[in-house]
Scaffold this active site. Structure first.
Site, PDB file in Angstrom:
ATOM      1  N   SER A 157     -26.386 -44.646  64.992  1.00  0.00           N
ATOM      2  CA  SER A 157     -25.288 -43.947  64.623  1.00  0.00           C
ATOM      3  C   SER A 157     -24.307 -44.839  63.540  1.00  0.00           C
ATOM      4  O   SER A 157     -24.792 -45.898  63.504  1.00  0.00           O
ATOM      5  CB  SER A 157     -24.581 -43.942  65.979  1.00  0.00           C
ATOM      6  N   ASP A 158     -23.439 -44.135  63.065  1.00  0.00           N
ATOM      7  CA  ASP A 158     -22.500 -44.943  62.451  1.00  0.00           C
ATOM      8  C   ASP A 158     -21.390 -45.521  63.313  1.00  0.00           C
ATOM      9  O   ASP A 158     -21.484 -45.179  64.588  1.00  0.00           O
ATOM     10  CB  ASP A 158     -21.693 -43.892  61.175  1.00  0.00           C
ATOM     11  N   TRP A 159     -20.315 -46.219  62.896  1.00  0.00           N
ATOM     12  CA  TRP A 159     -19.524 -46.866  63.586  1.00  0.00           C
ATOM     13  C   TRP A 159     -18.860 -46.212  64.632  1.00  0.00           C
ATOM     14  O   TRP A 159     -17.820 -45.387  64.522  1.00  0.00           O
ATOM     15  CB  TRP A 159     -18.581 -47.692  62.822  1.00  0.00           C
TER      16      TRP A 159
END
Ligand code: GLC
Length: 735
Positions: free
Chosen positions: A289-291
């Site tokens: 995932s991104d942040w």
């Protein structure tokens, strides 16, 4: 041992390990936390900012499989290579204490070099690397970056960005290889090849991460992390091919789009993450995932009714690893979800197998694998020279009236403008700090534009300007000083930024920059306009009056030297625009526009087109020849063209081959780049350049969203020449 045997062996190792793992250990592998979860307040131990208890809590009690980022310390985010190596050894040692000795995989954003290791080689940003049209340089950047990632003890690079840059307002445009699919795919593939080699378990190679899958770079309002509305035909025509190329090149991880497309957030998009990415593209690695974006399905997007629902939605959509990043919530929630049967254990095993496979492929289980010795693998003189060459080839000379440039070294030059005397404006975001704007932390031995010019000049170089980007510039003083000089180098553009902090409401230049420029143009002295920054800010009125225009974008830590090399003619510029440079803020019509965009009252009239870039010599392309006028499906078409250096100095020229599919069942771009080659010619020298177009080069996404080829007329264009050919006896065919 053959690759096949190797893969089988790794596969068996993974299955064997998986069979021994507890549910907690499996879910820990899917959990990635930020450095701060294991870090300590910097004042406690600046050279080793890890808290051993917190590290053990994360890795031994929560079985965390990955950590990312760099210590936040008040003075900087970049650490010395010694500190990194010590910290990575500590993390390795704790990994060895785990029951099954599963290594923690450490990820870092090294998008233009290892920006969080002090004194690393920091290359031109991707938009500039694309402007070189030189895949050899992209390969070398990948090679050097991987070597310095590993010399720092790090394992995994969240790069390259394979998003396509077709929305100039977007604050991450400069992290892309520009607006064109072919150029972006070629540059990204070369970078991956250099970074991973044939086996990224080698001590000086490392795995890459394609990002951000998919459609992140095209927000309709130009603001980062805002909605993109991309129809599936456009997705498949423009936004997927770069990822397809990266997967084909062997990138083993993919980071997910932090925003939403057609109302579906990237982290909840099963169609993209599973149907397309897995079933269609056959991606075998793992997604990350991104942040904090899984939780945002609940806190921001309101798709999920709770944080637990968000975890369920994302994991079932196809997210394998969660960049949580600040706590163990993902771990706890997913444990509950599996225990309650809401998430099947089979999905966990699938994700964990992918993650473990990449860890084996990366050599991480080989705990004795040596870190490359910094002495001959970090910031070497050879790497520095490659970086300087990349910076030189990344600069675009857009205008040079009456061959004003290059200047003589004894010229009297007034240098002014907010980007003249800073290193941060040459590098942009992801440099030493996230936003790249901590000028005081930049290596003072590197040269700003002003310093590089002074180092080379034997004449007079006067600077009127401040010490920081926002310092006011005394316009009256600059105007009066202009009278005592032959030339004015006016350095404009943007301060560094990335992601949402870089959102803007207009591509217009800051009014104060506009004002300074207008005053100096009125002096009648020849003005050379230099722009630096990540986006094409509107400079039309200034460029029309300036004698010279140099588009520097973000040429990296050697950018100042490269610009001085070009200004004084020690290097003959050859960069070409990887994006369309707009004439005005809402004049966003790209080079590969559709016929309707240039029909009747609609005009395509950029300030500078994609592929534009001048040299101090001149080139002529002639004798464009196709080896067939009729092409049968499946046949390739061979194309030749003669390129001659008709000027008086050696130079490099990139030959761009465009194709136009004249008529089809969906509207086709007026031209699309299908191949390019960069050659060097001495004065008077000519070469014949050969290209081959393969059937796939003629294909497009048809009405039924499948890639097809249709018979009919095509045009090949190089330089000012165009030749037609007809594709025959090929019924509409799905490729
Ligand atoms: C950021 C960026 C992504 C980066 C990640 C880790 O939000 O979107 O490109 O790799 O977080 O720093």
């Amino acid at each position: 041992m053959s690759a096949q045997t190797m893969n089988t062996r790794k596969g068996n190792q993974v299955l064997d390990l998986l069979s021994k793992m507890t549910l907690e250990e499996k879910i820990g592998q899917m959990t990635q936390v930020d450095f701060t979860v294991i870090g300590i307040p910097p004042e406690q131990n600046p050279t080793f900012p890890i808290d051993p208890q917190k590290l053990e809590e994360a890795v031994l009690n929560h079985h965390v499989g990955s950590i990312l980022n760099t210590p936040f310390t008040p003075d900087n985010k970049a650490q010395s290579i010694e500190t990194w190596r010590k910290m990575m050894e500590a993390i390795r040692d704790v990994s060895l204490k785990t029951r099954l000795k599963i290594p923690v995989m450490y990820g870092i954003d090294a998008i233009h070099g290892v920006s969080y290791t002090q004194n690393s080689i920091l290359f031109p940003q991707a938009i500039n690397m694309a402007a070189t049209f030189n895949t050899d340089l992209a390969y070398q950047e990948g090679e050097i970056t991987a070597r310095e990632v590993r010399a720092s003890g790090l394992h995994w690079n969240f790069s390259p960005v394979m998003d396509i840059g077709r929305q100039p307002l977007w604050p991450r445009l400069w992290e892309t290889y520009g607006e064109d699919v072919h150029l972006s795919s070629a540059m990204g593939s070369a970078y991956i090849k250099g970074h991973q080699g044939n086996d990224f378990s080698a001590p000086d190679k490392a795995p890459t991460c394609l990002k951000h899958f998919v459609g992140y770079s095209f927000p309709i309002n130009g603001k980062d992390r805002s909605p993109a509305w991309i129809g599936e035909r456009m997705l498949r025509e423009y936004f997927l091919p770069g990822f397809e190329a990266g997967i084909k090149q062997g990138a083993p991880t993919i980071m997910i789009n932090s925003a939403e497309v057609d109302g579906i957030p990237g982290h909840a998009n099963h169609h993209y993450l599973t149907t397309i990415l897995r079933d269609e593209l056959g991606f075998k690695g793992f997604t990350v995932s991104d942040w904090a974006d899984i939780n945002r399905l609940y806190t921001r997007d309101k798709l999920a009714a709770s944080p637990k629902e968000a975890v369920k939605m994302a994991v079932l959509a196809g997210v394998d690893m969660s960049m949580v990043p600040f706590d163990f919530s993902f771990y706890d929630l997913l444990l509950d979800l599996v225990r309650s049967g809401e998430v099947p254990l089979s999905r966990i095993d699938e994700a964990v197998s992918r993650i473990l496979t990449v860890k084996y492929q990366s050599g991480l289980f080989d705990f004795d694998r040596p870190m490359p010795d910094p002495k001959d693998h970090f910031a070497t003189p050879q790497a520095l020279e490659i970086n300087r060459q990349a910076a030189r080839e990344s600069i675009v000379l857009a205008k040079n009236s009456d061959h004003l440039l290059p200047l003589k070294k004894d010229a009297r030059i007034l240098v002014t403008g907010p980007t003249a005397h800073l290193l941060s404006v040459l590098n942009g975001g992801w440099t030493i700090t996230w936003q790249g704007d901590a000028e005081e932390l930049y290596p003072q031995e590197k040269s700003t534009v002003l310093e590089a010019i002074r180092n080379k000049s034997s004449g007079t170089v006067t600077y009127i300007g401040g010490q920081s980007f926002d310092d006011e510039i005394d316009i009256d003083k600059a105007v009066s000083e202009a009278a005592n000089h032959e030339f004015i180098l006016l350095c404009l553009g943007e301060k560094p930024y990335t992601e949402t902090p870089g959102n803007i409401d207009s591509l217009l230049l800051e009014p104060r920059q506009q004002k300074l420029a207008e005053a100096l143009l009125k002096t009648g002295k020849p003005v050379i306009l230099l722009t630096l920054g990540g986006r094409p800010r509107i400079i039309t009125a200034l460029a029309e009056k300036a004698a010279g225009v140099i588009l520097g974008f973000l040429p990296g830590m050697e950018g100042g030297e490269a610009i001085a090399d070009i200004l004084f003619g020690d290097y003959n510029p050859n960069g070409k625009l990887p994006i369309t440079y707009p004439r005005n803020t809402n004049d966003i019509v790209l080079y590969d526009h559709k016929p309707i965009e240039a029909f009747e009252w609609n005009v395509y009239n950029p300030l500078y087109p994609f592929g534009h870039g001048l040299s101090y010599t001149q080139f002529e392309t002639t004798a464009l020849t196709l080896d067939k006028q009729e092409l049968k499906l499946g046949e390739s078409l061979n194309i030749s063209v003669t390129v001659k250096n008709t000027g008086n100095r050696t130079g490099k020229e990139t030959v761009l081959l465009y194709l136009n599919d004249v008529a089809a069942s969906v509207s086709r771009p007026v031209k699309q780049l299908k191949a390019f080659k960069k050659i060097e010619l001495t004065p008077g020298q000519q070469k014949t350049v050969i290209f081959s177009l393969m059937p796939d080069d003629l294909s497009f996404i048809g009405v039924n969203l499948k890639r097809i080829i249709e018979p009919g007329e095509f045009k090949v264009m190089i330089g000012n020449e165009s030749r037609s050919f007809t594709l025959i006896n090929s019924a509409e065919t799905n490729l």
